[in-house]
Design a protein around this motif. Structure first.
Motif, PDB file in Angstrom:
ATOM      1  N   ARG A  39      53.908  17.561  88.112  1.00 19.21           N
ATOM      2  CA  ARG A  39      54.056  17.797  89.551  1.00 19.21           C
ATOM      3  C   ARG A  39      53.591  16.584  90.352  1.00 19.21           C
ATOM      4  N   ILE A 114      57.025  22.260  91.064  1.00 19.65           N
ATOM      5  CA  ILE A 114      57.117  23.257  89.990  1.00 19.65           C
ATOM      6  C   ILE A 114      58.488  23.932  89.953  1.00 19.65           C
ATOM      7  N   GLY A 138      55.364  20.379  84.803  1.00 19.82           N
ATOM      8  CA  GLY A 138      54.018  20.899  84.583  1.00 19.82           C
ATOM      9  C   GLY A 138      53.061  20.421  85.642  1.00 19.82           C
ATOM     10  N   TRP A 166      47.028  24.516  86.765  1.00 21.23           N
ATOM     11  CA  TRP A 166      47.844  24.204  85.577  1.00 21.23           C
ATOM     12  C   TRP A 166      49.179  24.949  85.612  1.00 21.23           C
ATOM     13  N   TYR A 167      50.165  24.307  85.040  1.00 22.03           N
ATOM     14  CA  TYR A 167      51.460  24.962  84.797  1.00 22.03           C
ATOM     15  C   TYR A 167      52.195  24.167  83.726  1.00 22.03           C
ATOM     16  N   PRO A 168      52.770  24.868  82.727  1.00 22.02           N
ATOM     17  CA  PRO A 168      52.604  26.289  82.394  1.00 22.02           C
ATOM     18  C   PRO A 168      51.153  26.609  81.995  1.00 22.02           C
ATOM     19  N   GLU A 169      50.923  27.877  81.656  1.00 24.25           N
ATOM     20  CA  GLU A 169      49.577  28.322  81.309  1.00 24.25           C
ATOM     21  C   GLU A 169      49.049  27.544  80.104  1.00 24.25           C
ATOM     22  N   ARG A 191      46.848  33.692  87.514  1.00 27.36           N
ATOM     23  CA  ARG A 191      47.976  32.981  88.115  1.00 27.36           C
ATOM     24  C   ARG A 191      47.970  33.204  89.614  1.00 27.36           C
ATOM     25  N   ASP A 195      51.902  29.878  91.743  1.00 30.07           N
ATOM     26  CA  ASP A 195      52.348  29.872  90.349  1.00 30.07           C
ATOM     27  C   ASP A 195      51.474  29.020  89.439  1.00 30.07           C
ATOM     28  N   LEU A 196      50.389  28.445  89.951  1.00 27.23           N
ATOM     29  CA  LEU A 196      49.493  27.648  89.127  1.00 27.23           C
ATOM     30  C   LEU A 196      48.422  28.526  88.501  1.00 27.23           C
ATOM     31  N   TYR A 197      47.990  28.142  87.310  1.00 25.16           N
ATOM     32  CA  TYR A 197      47.025  28.928  86.554  1.00 25.16           C
ATOM     33  C   TYR A 197      45.618  28.338  86.675  1.00 25.16           C
ATOM     34  N   GLN A 219      48.135  21.772  77.247  1.00 22.57           N
ATOM     35  CA  GLN A 219      49.415  22.456  77.371  1.00 22.57           C
ATOM     36  C   GLN A 219      50.413  21.673  76.530  1.00 22.57           C
TER      37      GLN A 219
END
Length: 372
Positions: A39, A114, A138, A166-169, A191, A195-197, A219
């Protein structure tokens, strides 16, 4: 004039198409593996025609079939048609116009977000050729470790690791100095609306040869890893702070922060223990306002300066605060003599500045208690 130009372009298109057909079927080629971006990055989605052909006057399309409208970029008659573009890509896409003559129709995508993740179609309508490009996006962030407390039964130290954005988880791993995995509790993952973890994990570590530990957040889909390290002195694994009255006073008291007009120090009243921090970084003073002596044996004082430096001090068995008295922690190089009863020198701590942001806490067998 316009009709003549259109006729010439059509003739040129037919000529190029026939040339390609005679020399072999042209192919529009994209990457064989998914493209990965973080990102905020700029990325190029590769796409080119082979054999190399001048595509300057061809209609060129980049699209995402799952969007409405689906177009990411459309170029026709040498101009980009902004009116057909999906609004989420406005101002963020471009072609390498100087490379079109070589058959390069790669798409440059700026400030990746994202939602940009997905399957893109590179398409040349006149040739009826297309190629698909998979983009994986990500987001990463650096983790932090805090000392959450002491395990009274094992004399171990509880460490918390947390990382947001974070993205993805991702997954969280704990390792010792030799790189061996440590047994930790289950990773908590939340989450957010963006949409970020945010992930967090706790581990209890016991005294060992190096006392160095690592929290790793990784990740694998986006091939990203972030780590943070912590070293615990041997003194951390001695008998825990056992003054019940002191712990209760610090935990249950009402906290407040004031500024003294005479010394401009920061003070925090926590039960019957008052904490005074000199703004010029000379000392930290604990004052016992109760009528009984308080034992500091095994307690640990943690000081954070601007969230970048962390210092720990472990009190010895002889350290106490008598009723109505004070104990002062002098920073190294402060050049001061404490006129009050009880004084210690915190050799690792240098004088700080008034504008510095300080966090002060006491670590006991029940956890970490914020003092300031």
């Amino acid at each position: 004039m316009q009709s003549s130009m259109t006729s010439e372009l059509t003739s040129l298109t037919v000529l190029v198409f026939l040339t390609l057909t005679c020399s072999g079927e042209p192919q529009l080629i994209g990457p064989t593996q998914p493209m990965v971006a973080t990102r905020g990055d700029d990325i190029t989605l590769p796409c080119h025609l082979a054999p190399a052909t001048d595509l300057s006057d061809f209609t060129l399309e980049w699209a995402r079939p799952d969007l409405d409208p689906r177009f990411v970029l459309v170029r026709r008659s040498g101009q980009e048609l902004e009116g057909k573009q999906h609004q989420s890509f406005e101002g963020r896409t471009s072609l390498f116009t100087d490379e079109l003559k070589n058959g390069n129709v790669s798409l440059k995508l700026s400030n990746v977000k994202i939602p940009d993740g997905g399957t893109y179609r590179c398409f040349i309508p006149e040739l009826q050729k297309d190629a698909l490009v998979q983009l994986v996006v990500g987001a990463v962030s650096s983790p932090d470790i805090i000392i959450a407390g002491l395990d009274g039964s094992s004399r171990g130290v509880m460490l918390d690791c947390k990382s947001a954005g974070w993205y993805p988880e991702p997954e969280v791993l704990w390792l010792d100095a030799e790189g061996n995995l440590l047994s930790a509790g289950p990773t908590e993952s939340v989450r957010g609306p963006d949409d970020l973890y945010t992930v967090s994990s706790r581990v209890t570590v016991e005294k060992r040869h190096s006392n160095s530990f690592t929290c790793r957040v990784q990740q694998n889909n986006i091939n990203q890893t972030r780590e943070v390290h912590i070293h615990l002195p041997d003194e951390f694994f001695v008998s825990p702070c056992s003054s019940a009255a002191l712990i209760a006073g610090l935990s249950l008291g009402q906290r407040q922060t004031t500024s003294s007009s005479s010394s401009a120090n920061q003070s925090s009243a926590t039960g019957h223990i008052t904490v005074e921090v000199d703004q010029w970084g000379r000392y930290i003073r604990l004052m016992n306002t109760s009528k009984q002596e308080e034992q500091l044996r095994g307690c640990r004082l943690k000081l954070q300066v601007n969230n970048t430096e962390t210092f720990m001090y472990t009190f010895k068995e002889t350290n106490t605060i008598k009723a109505g008295k004070k104990i002062t922690m002098w920073s190294s190089g402060s050049g001061s003599n404490d006129p009050h009863i009880g004084h210690l020198v915190w050799t690792e701590v240098k004088p700080w500045r008034p504008e510095d942001q300080l966090q002060l806490s006491l670590i006991t067998q029940t956890g970490e208690i914020k003092l300031l």
